[in-house]
Motif scaffolding. Structure first.
Motif, PDB file in Angstrom:
ATOM      1  N   ASN A   1       0.808  -1.215   0.000  1.00  0.00           N
ATOM      2  CA  ASN A   1       0.000   0.000   0.000  1.00  0.00           C
ATOM      3  C   ASN A   1       0.849   1.276   0.000  1.00  0.00           C
ATOM      4  OD1 ASN A   1      -2.770  -1.100   0.118  1.00  0.00           O
ATOM      5  ND2 ASN A   1      -2.045  -1.984   2.042  1.00  0.00           N
ATOM      6  N   THR A   2       2.156   1.113  -0.063  1.00  0.00           N
ATOM      7  CA  THR A   2       3.059   2.254  -0.163  1.00  0.00           C
ATOM      8  C   THR A   2       2.781   3.013  -1.460  1.00  0.00           C
ATOM      9  OG1 THR A   2       4.775   1.099   1.091  1.00  0.00           O
ATOM     10  CG2 THR A   2       5.491   2.940  -0.305  1.00  0.00           C
ATOM     11  N   ALA A   3       2.836   4.332  -1.384  1.00  0.00           N
ATOM     12  CA  ALA A   3       2.619   5.155  -2.574  1.00  0.00           C
ATOM     13  C   ALA A   3       3.684   4.875  -3.622  1.00  0.00           C
ATOM     14  CB  ALA A   3       2.628   6.631  -2.199  1.00  0.00           C
ATOM     15  N   ALA A   4       3.250   4.735  -4.877  1.00  0.00           N
ATOM     16  CA  ALA A   4       4.167   4.491  -5.988  1.00  0.00           C
ATOM     17  C   ALA A   4       4.229   5.672  -6.941  1.00  0.00           C
ATOM     18  CB  ALA A   4       3.743   3.235  -6.762  1.00  0.00           C
ATOM     19  N   ALA A   5       3.095   6.322  -7.171  1.00  0.00           N
ATOM     20  CA  ALA A   5       3.042   7.396  -8.167  1.00  0.00           C
ATOM     21  C   ALA A   5       1.938   8.376  -7.813  1.00  0.00           C
ATOM     22  CB  ALA A   5       2.812   6.813  -9.555  1.00  0.00           C
ATOM     23  N   MET A   6       2.074   9.586  -8.353  1.00  0.00           N
ATOM     24  CA  MET A   6       1.050  10.628  -8.185  1.00  0.00           C
ATOM     25  C   MET A   6       0.696  11.197  -9.553  1.00  0.00           C
ATOM     26  SD  MET A   6       2.270  12.990  -4.971  1.00  0.00           S
ATOM     27  CE  MET A   6       0.746  13.931  -4.956  1.00  0.00           C
ATOM     28  N   CYS A   7      -0.585  11.401  -9.768  1.00  0.00           N
ATOM     29  CA  CYS A   7      -1.059  12.135 -10.938  1.00  0.00           C
ATOM     30  C   CYS A   7      -2.121  13.120 -10.474  1.00  0.00           C
ATOM     31  CB  CYS A   7      -1.665  11.199 -11.988  1.00  0.00           C
ATOM     32  SG  CYS A   7      -0.468  10.143 -12.814  1.00  0.00           S
ATOM     33  N   TYR A   8      -2.281  14.184 -11.225  1.00  0.00           N
ATOM     34  CA  TYR A   8      -3.307  15.170 -10.901  1.00  0.00           C
ATOM     35  C   TYR A   8      -4.377  15.170 -11.988  1.00  0.00           C
ATOM     36  CZ  TYR A   8      -0.874  17.153  -6.894  1.00  0.00           C
ATOM     37  OH  TYR A   8      -0.304  17.330  -5.648  1.00  0.00           O
ATOM     38  N   THR A   9      -5.609  15.378 -11.567  1.00  0.00           N
ATOM     39  CA  THR A   9      -6.705  15.456 -12.521  1.00  0.00           C
ATOM     40  C   THR A   9      -6.462  16.625 -13.467  1.00  0.00           C
ATOM     41  OG1 THR A   9      -8.008  16.894 -11.076  1.00  0.00           O
ATOM     42  CG2 THR A   9      -8.313  14.507 -10.831  1.00  0.00           C
ATOM     43  N   SER A  10      -7.101  16.588 -14.634  1.00  0.00           N
ATOM     44  CA  SER A  10      -6.859  17.624 -15.639  1.00  0.00           C
ATOM     45  C   SER A  10      -7.588  18.918 -15.339  1.00  0.00           C
ATOM     46  CB  SER A  10      -7.223  17.116 -17.035  1.00  0.00           C
ATOM     47  OG  SER A  10      -8.529  16.583 -17.056  1.00  0.00           O
ATOM     48  N   ALA A  11      -8.368  18.961 -14.285  1.00  0.00           N
ATOM     49  CA  ALA A  11      -8.921  20.196 -13.729  1.00  0.00           C
ATOM     50  C   ALA A  11      -9.728  21.006 -14.725  1.00  0.00           C
ATOM     51  CB  ALA A  11      -7.801  21.060 -13.165  1.00  0.00           C
ATOM     52  N   THR A  12     -10.856  20.413 -15.182  1.00  0.00           N
ATOM     53  CA  THR A  12     -11.759  21.203 -16.026  1.00  0.00           C
ATOM     54  C   THR A  12     -12.489  22.247 -15.189  1.00  0.00           C
ATOM     55  OG1 THR A  12     -13.418  19.465 -15.738  1.00  0.00           O
ATOM     56  CG2 THR A  12     -12.083  19.392 -17.733  1.00  0.00           C
ATOM     57  N   THR A  13     -12.523  22.048 -13.878  1.00  0.00           N
ATOM     58  CA  THR A  13     -13.042  23.071 -12.952  1.00  0.00           C
ATOM     59  C   THR A  13     -12.155  23.081 -11.722  1.00  0.00           C
ATOM     60  OG1 THR A  13     -14.534  21.462 -11.918  1.00  0.00           O
ATOM     61  CG2 THR A  13     -15.438  22.792 -13.698  1.00  0.00           C
ATOM     62  N   GLY A  14     -11.803  24.270 -11.235  1.00  0.00           N
ATOM     63  CA  GLY A  14     -11.016  24.397 -10.023  1.00  0.00           C
ATOM     64  C   GLY A  14      -9.584  23.919 -10.185  1.00  0.00           C
ATOM     65  N   ASP A  15      -8.849  23.886  -9.057  1.00  0.00           N
ATOM     66  CA  ASP A  15      -7.472  23.403  -9.074  1.00  0.00           C
ATOM     67  C   ASP A  15      -7.441  21.892  -9.302  1.00  0.00           C
ATOM     68  OD1 ASP A  15      -6.211  25.866  -8.612  1.00  0.00           O
ATOM     69  OD2 ASP A  15      -6.539  25.713  -6.451  1.00  0.00           O
ATOM     70  N   PRO A  16      -6.360  21.385  -9.927  1.00  0.00           N
ATOM     71  CA  PRO A  16      -6.228  19.930 -10.089  1.00  0.00           C
ATOM     72  C   PRO A  16      -6.237  19.234  -8.728  1.00  0.00           C
ATOM     73  CG  PRO A  16      -4.604  21.105 -11.419  1.00  0.00           C
ATOM     74  CD  PRO A  16      -5.234  22.120 -10.526  1.00  0.00           C
ATOM     75  N   LYS A  17      -6.731  17.994  -8.723  1.00  0.00           N
ATOM     76  CA  LYS A  17      -6.780  17.206  -7.499  1.00  0.00           C
ATOM     77  C   LYS A  17      -5.757  16.082  -7.595  1.00  0.00           C
ATOM     78  CE  LYS A  17     -11.215  17.058  -8.318  1.00  0.00           C
ATOM     79  NZ  LYS A  17     -12.672  16.845  -8.324  1.00  0.00           N
ATOM     80  N   GLY A  18      -4.989  15.881  -6.522  1.00  0.00           N
ATOM     81  CA  GLY A  18      -3.920  14.891  -6.527  1.00  0.00           C
ATOM     82  C   GLY A  18      -4.428  13.496  -6.191  1.00  0.00           C
ATOM     83  N   VAL A  19      -4.021  12.533  -7.004  1.00  0.00           N
ATOM     84  CA  VAL A  19      -4.371  11.133  -6.780  1.00  0.00           C
ATOM     85  C   VAL A  19      -3.074  10.363  -6.540  1.00  0.00           C
ATOM     86  CG1 VAL A  19      -5.459   9.071  -7.741  1.00  0.00           C
ATOM     87  CG2 VAL A  19      -6.401  11.345  -8.249  1.00  0.00           C
ATOM     88  N   VAL A  20      -3.004   9.641  -5.450  1.00  0.00           N
ATOM     89  CA  VAL A  20      -1.796   8.907  -5.068  1.00  0.00           C
ATOM     90  C   VAL A  20      -2.045   7.418  -5.268  1.00  0.00           C
ATOM     91  CG1 VAL A  20      -0.116   8.468  -3.252  1.00  0.00           C
ATOM     92  CG2 VAL A  20      -1.243  10.707  -3.387  1.00  0.00           C
ATOM     93  N   TYR A  21      -1.310   6.823  -6.206  1.00  0.00           N
ATOM     94  CA  TYR A  21      -1.474   5.403  -6.529  1.00  0.00           C
ATOM     95  C   TYR A  21      -0.550   4.553  -5.667  1.00  0.00           C
ATOM     96  CZ  TYR A  21      -3.393   7.441 -10.838  1.00  0.00           C
ATOM     97  OH  TYR A  21      -4.120   8.177 -11.735  1.00  0.00           O
TER      98      TYR A  21
END
Length: 556
Positions: free
Chosen positions: A177-197
């Motif tokens: 369950n250790t974090a491996a990668a992060m991506c951010y949403t493409s933010a069609t509204t508001g600031d991008p949101k971070g997703v931790v895989y």
């Protein structure tokens, strides 16, 4: 009673362990210029990944540290996919198409400690330093030659770092369950949101993609990864290709539609994935070319971002025998939710029915649960007509955003609210009607912009089309269509008559604007937010002024 199985964590390095032994002689190929390619084996790749991992540790990168990348699709960038998470650090792939201010936000929110960048990105990163990215303590530049002159400091050459590492480095074992990668949403509204895989989520997603019959990511595939590696980890295709030992082809720096076409012909590529706009641009390039291209090897084309039109599906299949497949996914789901494949019990239906099925979002992939929720909060039946919000749940769906209060808006009782609206038919095929924010409510009735777009894109004289909601004094909202003509003889009246064959008159857009192009987001989707913003500044005239009027005959 507990099962008596070994407690072995699902880690990305276990995929690499298998591949470097079973598929050591298979290749990773990167386009370096017109008809020019860099190629090395998975065995060589694994050695460089191990060198990178050990060098990063010696460099001072610690478990949990975020390492950002701003880079194109090439073999060095792919080495970071396993080298960074292999030591327990977190790979943060940064969207290189964003404005510097947006990239600054991502880097500061993620608290990246090191940036690994392509040398052509140095001027952009210099701007980021000027804007302020205080958490970044070092810069590593990828390229073939010496580091160009730069104000970045301290700055290091990627290949020098790799050369200093140890190819016999052994990856540590830690919790899956250790974090491996992060991506951010493409933010069609508001600031991008971070997703931790997590490692677990990425391994499971790769295994699920490897199972899919239409994707068929087998050892015999020669797969071209066109989808940006900064966007949802290239849709997790690089991991799946490595898992299966498929030949992985990367388009390199600054690729154009001509480069994709040439690479497919040169390397006899059998499969590729990219945005719908990529499939359209490649088709248009081939049509306009003064030579015949042999793309007969291309059996599978996965087009995403939005549903590919019937016209694009038919053109590729009729011209080259290429099967265009689609799915439904989101950054928050690592990223796939559904993938389209025609069940054997439905395959004998008529051609029109099968194509209609292929234009749906597909069925949930293994381990993914999905439901449709109505306005009253109740679950709706899978009858193909009951429309509501899609909620999903899986071992590779985010349970919260990274340090973001918006978590409570999207994650409810163990389910993720996707923000997409639609229905599910009795066979489990998802029918996406729209993003909730893109639905058009006209006179109290809902209009699906996606349904109108799909119909317009099926018209033989239309290259691209998008439909947005604009304010209306009487009906509150009305649809506006922005169309890129493929034939200058196209008229607004022709499109109106065409749409009335399948839609009620009140669905038909009030205006059809013929434009030179439809604005795209940083990941290739139609940018409806931008179009609505331009309209708000000056209506139809401002859209034509800002985007450019397309060539089409006016209505008589």
């Amino acid at each position: 009673m507990d099962g008596l199985m070994m407690d072995q964590p699902l880690l990305l390095n276990t995929l690499l362990w298998r591949t470097e032994r079973l598929f050591h002689d298979k290749k990773i190929v990167t386009r370096t210029g017109p008809g020019e390619y860099h190629s090395y084996t998975y065995a060589d790749y694994a050695k460089r990944v191990r060198r990178l991992a050990s060098a990063l540790l010696d460099f001072g990168v610690k478990p949990g540290d975020r390492v950002g990348t701003i880079a194109w699709n090439h073999y060095r960038h792919f080495e970071t996919y396993f080298g960074v998470p292999g030591i327990g650090a977190v790979l943060h792939t940064i969207n290189m198409r964003l404005f510097p201010e947006q990239q600054q936000y991502l880097i500061n929110h993620a608290q990246d400690s090191v940036l690994i960048i392509d040398e052509d990105q140095i001027p952009v990163v210099e701007q980021l330093v000027a804007l302020g990215i205080p958490s970044v303590r070092a810069f590593i530049v990828m390229g073939d030659g010496p580091i160009p002159e730069t104000t970045l400091s301290p700055v290091h050459r990627y290949d020098d770092l790799v050369a200093a590492g140890r190819e016999d480095y052994e990856f540590p074992v830690f919790d899956e369950n250790t974090a491996a990668a992060m991506c951010y949403t493409s933010a069609t509204t508001g600031d991008p949101k971070g997703v931790v895989y997590s490692h677990r989520a990425m391994v499971l997603q790769a295994m699920c993609l490897a199972m899919h019959d239409k994707l068929n990511m087998s050892e015999s595939q020669v797969w071209l990864e066109v989808a940006p590696m900064f966007h949802c980890n290239g849709w997790n295709i690089p991991h799946t290709a490595l898992l299966q030992g498929a030949t992985l082809v990367l388009p390199g720096i600054h690729p154009l539609d001509a480069d994709y076409v040439r690479t497919i012909e040169d390397l006899r590529v059998t499969g590729m994935n990219g945005a719908v706009t990529i499939g359209t641009m490649m088709r248009d390039f081939v049509r306009a070319s003064d030579r015949d291209w042999d793309l007969s090897s291309l059996r599978t084309m996965w087009l995403g971002g939005q549903a590919p039109s019937l016209a694009i599906m038919q053109w590729w299949e009729q011209t080259y025998g290429t099967y265009v497949v689609q799915g439904y996914g989101m950054t928050e789901c690592t990223p796939q939710i559904c993938f389209n494949s025609i069940k054997s019990t439905l395959a004998e239906r008529g051609e029109d029915e099968v194509y209609a099925l292929r234009q749906k979002g597909g069925q949930p992939i293994p381990l993914m649960k999905i439901k449709v929720v109505g306005e009253d909060g109740g679950e709706l039946p899978w009858d193909g007509t009951s429309v509501g919000d899609f909620w999903v749940q899986s071992p590779f769906t985010a349970r919260e955003y990274f340090e973001d209060e918006r978590t409570k808006e999207s994650m409810v009782d163990g389910w993720f609210r996707t923000g997409d609206v639609g229905a599910i038919d009795p066979d489990g095929y998802v029918i996406i009607k729209d993003r909730s924010k893109d639905l058009i409510k006209s006179g109290g009735e809902w209009i699906s912009s996606i349904d109108l777009e799909n119909a317009l894109m099926a018209h033989p004289k239309v290259r691209e089309a998008t439909v947005v909601s604009v304010p209306h004094e009487k009906w509150l909202e009305r649809p506006l269509a922005c169309v890129v003509p493929a034939d200058e003889s196209l008229t607004e009246e022709e499109l109106r008559e065409y749409l009335t064959q399948g839609f009620a008159k009140w669905w038909i857009p009030d205006s059809f604007l013929f434009v030179t192009e439809v604005p795209k987001t940083s990941v290739g989707k139609y940018n409806k937010k931008e179009i609505r913003g331009i309209y708000a500044q000056g209506g139809n005239a401002e859209i034509l002024r800002r985007i450019g009027a397309g060539s089409a005959k006016p209505v008589a």
